[in-house]
Structure formats: C-alpha cells, structure tokens
Scaffold this active site. Sequence first.
Site, PDB file in Angstrom:
ATOM      1  N   VAL A  76      27.824  33.360   0.608  1.00 51.76           N
ATOM      2  CA  VAL A  76      26.652  34.076   1.207  1.00 51.76           C
ATOM      3  C   VAL A  76      25.645  33.107   0.564  1.00 51.76           C
ATOM      4  CG1 VAL A  76      24.812  35.793   1.588  1.00 51.76           C
ATOM      5  CG2 VAL A  76      27.448  36.134   1.868  1.00 51.76           C
ATOM      6  N   ARG A  82      22.691  40.734  -1.556  1.00 54.38           N
ATOM      7  CA  ARG A  82      22.242  41.909  -1.617  1.00 54.38           C
ATOM      8  C   ARG A  82      21.561  42.556  -0.465  1.00 54.38           C
ATOM      9  NH1 ARG A  82      25.313  43.401  -5.181  1.00 54.38           N
ATOM     10  NH2 ARG A  82      24.396  43.895  -7.367  1.00 54.38           N
ATOM     11  N   GLY A  84      23.801  43.109   2.185  1.00 52.51           N
ATOM     12  CA  GLY A  84      25.051  43.844   2.912  1.00 52.51           C
ATOM     13  C   GLY A  84      25.773  42.565   4.011  1.00 52.51           C
ATOM     14  N   ARG A  87      29.429  42.009   3.162  1.00 55.38           N
ATOM     15  CA  ARG A  87      30.308  43.167   3.512  1.00 55.38           C
ATOM     16  C   ARG A  87      30.415  43.104   4.954  1.00 55.38           C
ATOM     17  NH1 ARG A  87      32.078  48.380   1.978  1.00 55.38           N
ATOM     18  NH2 ARG A  87      33.362  48.959   3.545  1.00 55.38           N
ATOM     19  N   GLU A 108      41.905  36.727  -4.268  1.00 57.85           N
ATOM     20  CA  GLU A 108      41.837  36.408  -5.739  1.00 57.85           C
ATOM     21  C   GLU A 108      40.566  36.528  -5.871  1.00 57.85           C
ATOM     22  OE1 GLU A 108      43.738  33.551  -4.425  1.00 57.85           O
ATOM     23  OE2 GLU A 108      45.569  34.325  -4.513  1.00 57.85           O
ATOM     24  N   ASN A 113      33.870  38.475 -12.166  1.00 60.20           N
ATOM     25  CA  ASN A 113      32.709  38.669 -10.949  1.00 60.20           C
ATOM     26  C   ASN A 113      32.869  40.183 -10.743  1.00 60.20           C
ATOM     27  OD1 ASN A 113      31.400  38.174  -8.808  1.00 60.20           O
ATOM     28  ND2 ASN A 113      32.702  36.466  -7.986  1.00 60.20           N
ATOM     29  N   TYR A 120      34.834  44.135  -2.885  1.00 62.80           N
ATOM     30  CA  TYR A 120      36.129  44.193  -2.362  1.00 62.80           C
ATOM     31  C   TYR A 120      36.753  45.620  -2.364  1.00 62.80           C
ATOM     32  CZ  TYR A 120      35.617  39.183  -2.215  1.00 62.80           C
ATOM     33  OH  TYR A 120      35.487  37.705  -1.838  1.00 62.80           O
TER      34      TYR A 120
END
Length: 152
Positions: A76, A82, A84, A87, A108, A113, A120
């Site tokens: 992104v 931050r 969304g 997601r 992976e 991170n 995830y």
Amino acid sequence: MITPRVTVMVPARATDADVLAEIHAASFPEPWTANDFAVFLMQPGIAGWISGARTPKGFILVRRVVEEAEVLTLAVDPAQRRQGLARRLLDYAMEELRQRGIISCFLEVAIDNTAARGLYGSAGFTEVSTRRGYYQNADGTRADAIVMRRDL
C-alpha cells in the site's frame, strides 16, 4: 450513520507493472522491478488486484496452485496506510480465491513486521512454521519469516 469506504478493485495486468513496482519500492527494502511484475502477471496461476482504478493506492498479488494459494506480495502506498486498505485488499483477494475453489492460502511475513503480522492475524491467518534467515535485511543481516495459513 457511518458510510463504509468503497474501494474499487480491478484486476492487475502486465501493463500495470510500472505502478506496481513504484508502490512496491515505497514498501519494501528490496523491491521488485516493473519487469518482475510483468513476468509474474503473464504466468498462469498468478492473479492480482489493484485498489483505486484511476490512481492505484495498493495491490495484492497471489499465486494459485490446484486448490491452494499463496500471497506473493501486498503493498500500500505509504500515504494511504492505516486506513484499512491492506485489509480490504486481503479480504477481496481471499473471497476471489474462495470463489475459484481455493481452500487455503499461505504467506510469509518477516518476524519483525509486527504491523503485517497483526493484519494477517486479524484476517484469520495463523502461524504454522518459521523459515530461518529467509529475508535479507538492508544491513546484510538475515530475518526469519513466519509462515501463516488460512482456510478459505
């Protein structure tokens, strides 16, 4: 009443390689080139989606093999983080894969991170193993990768 954000997702094509490489370069210390993306997107089993049809803000790239898939990369634009978007990209890709008969997805992520691991985990991925020294850091040290899996 809160209006949900609507994000337009479009399939990634080899002709999008330059913009994907630009977003990737702003997201990773060892980014993929436009040529890398073009080659990936011409291969069978590779699918990707870009958010923001006119001005891409992020993307996800996956590889499908029989009934499993792997998230190859998710990036992104730093100015869009931050909010969304990662997601929404992840959820969109998982639903697309599920509709195509994929039953599970792997990925992976670097052990350090924490933002990505949180993303995830909140999306239903669970840690299944560790790949020691999988990533090379900019300073030459190695970092472990956490392998995560989600049933679709």
